[in-house]
Design a protein around this motif. Structure first.
Motif, PDB file in Angstrom:
ATOM      1  N   UNK A 236       1.043  -1.454   0.156  1.00  0.00           N
ATOM      2  CA  UNK A 236      -0.342   0.263   0.023  1.00  0.00           C
ATOM      3  C   UNK A 236       1.169   1.259   0.099  1.00  0.00           C
ATOM      4  N   UNK A 237       1.209   1.579   1.476  1.00  0.00           N
ATOM      5  CA  UNK A 237       3.013   2.489   0.918  1.00  0.00           C
ATOM      6  C   UNK A 237       2.847   2.560  -0.331  1.00  0.00           C
ATOM      7  N   UNK A 238       3.751   1.601  -1.087  1.00  0.00           N
ATOM      8  CA  UNK A 238       4.518   1.418  -2.013  1.00  0.00           C
ATOM      9  C   UNK A 238       3.695   1.956  -3.297  1.00  0.00           C
ATOM     10  N   UNK A 239       2.376   1.606  -3.237  1.00  0.00           N
ATOM     11  CA  UNK A 239       1.486   2.611  -4.667  1.00  0.00           C
ATOM     12  C   UNK A 239       1.298   3.661  -3.909  1.00  0.00           C
TER      13      UNK A 239
ATOM     14  N   UNK B 163       3.276   5.771  -3.171  1.00  0.00           N
ATOM     15  CA  UNK B 163       4.316   6.963  -3.767  1.00  0.00           C
ATOM     16  C   UNK B 163       4.445   7.498  -5.181  1.00  0.00           C
ATOM     17  N   UNK B 164       3.353   5.539  -5.624  1.00  0.00           N
ATOM     18  CA  UNK B 164       3.966   5.394  -7.317  1.00  0.00           C
ATOM     19  C   UNK B 164       2.922   6.247  -7.314  1.00  0.00           C
ATOM     20  N   UNK B 165       1.870   6.608  -7.104  1.00  0.00           N
ATOM     21  CA  UNK B 165       0.210   7.417  -7.517  1.00  0.00           C
ATOM     22  C   UNK B 165       1.323   8.836  -7.438  1.00  0.00           C
ATOM     23  N   UNK B 166       1.811   8.614  -5.763  1.00  0.00           N
ATOM     24  CA  UNK B 166       1.994  10.488  -5.693  1.00  0.00           C
ATOM     25  C   UNK B 166       3.364  11.164  -6.701  1.00  0.00           C
ATOM     26  N   UNK B 167       3.853   9.842  -7.405  1.00  0.00           N
ATOM     27  CA  UNK B 167       4.872   9.919  -8.476  1.00  0.00           C
ATOM     28  C   UNK B 167       3.896  10.651  -9.683  1.00  0.00           C
ATOM     29  N   UNK B 168       3.095   9.376 -10.220  1.00  0.00           N
ATOM     30  CA  UNK B 168       2.387  10.158 -11.313  1.00  0.00           C
ATOM     31  C   UNK B 168       1.673  11.267 -11.393  1.00  0.00           C
TER      32      UNK B 168
END
Length: 108
Positions: free
Chosen positions: A24-27, A29-34
């Motif tokens: 969930x944390x990695x998702x 992080x990826x969402x904020x990067x996107x």
């Protein structure tokens, strides 16, 4: 025995929860990067060399090269066929000389 199996189950449950939290944390992080709004924007410019030729000029040059290659190929085939004719006629003349005109010598 049951306490050991309970401990293993508890550990497996905790590991599963920890893995789920990591995912969930990695998702997130990826969402904020996107969806980052402060992404750098670079304006691109098409590079055109100084001696830029028009597209039709390039095609014309390529067509000329192809035509020249075809002419060279035709000339090479003509020369090769004439040379082959000379070789065939020479070989036939030499064979006929050997067969009919050369004197037969008998060694006794």
């Amino acid at each position: 025995m049951t306490s050991e199996s309970d401990r293993k189950k508890e550990l497996e449950h905790r590991e599963r929860i920890l893995r789920q939290r990591e995912v969930e944390l990695r998702l997130r992080e990826m969402e904020t990067d996107i969806y980052a709004t402060d992404a750098a924007f670079h304006q691109t410019v098409k590079h055109q060399p100084e001696n830029f030729q028009k597209p039709w000029m390039k095609k014309l040059i390529l067509g000329g090269k192809l035509f020249a290659l075809g002419v060279v190929a035709l000339v090479a085939v003509r020369i090769a066929s004439v040379l082959a004719g000379f070789i065939i006629v020479g070989a036939l003349g030499w064979m006929s000389y050997k067969l009919f005109f050369e004197s037969k010598k008998t060694n006794l």
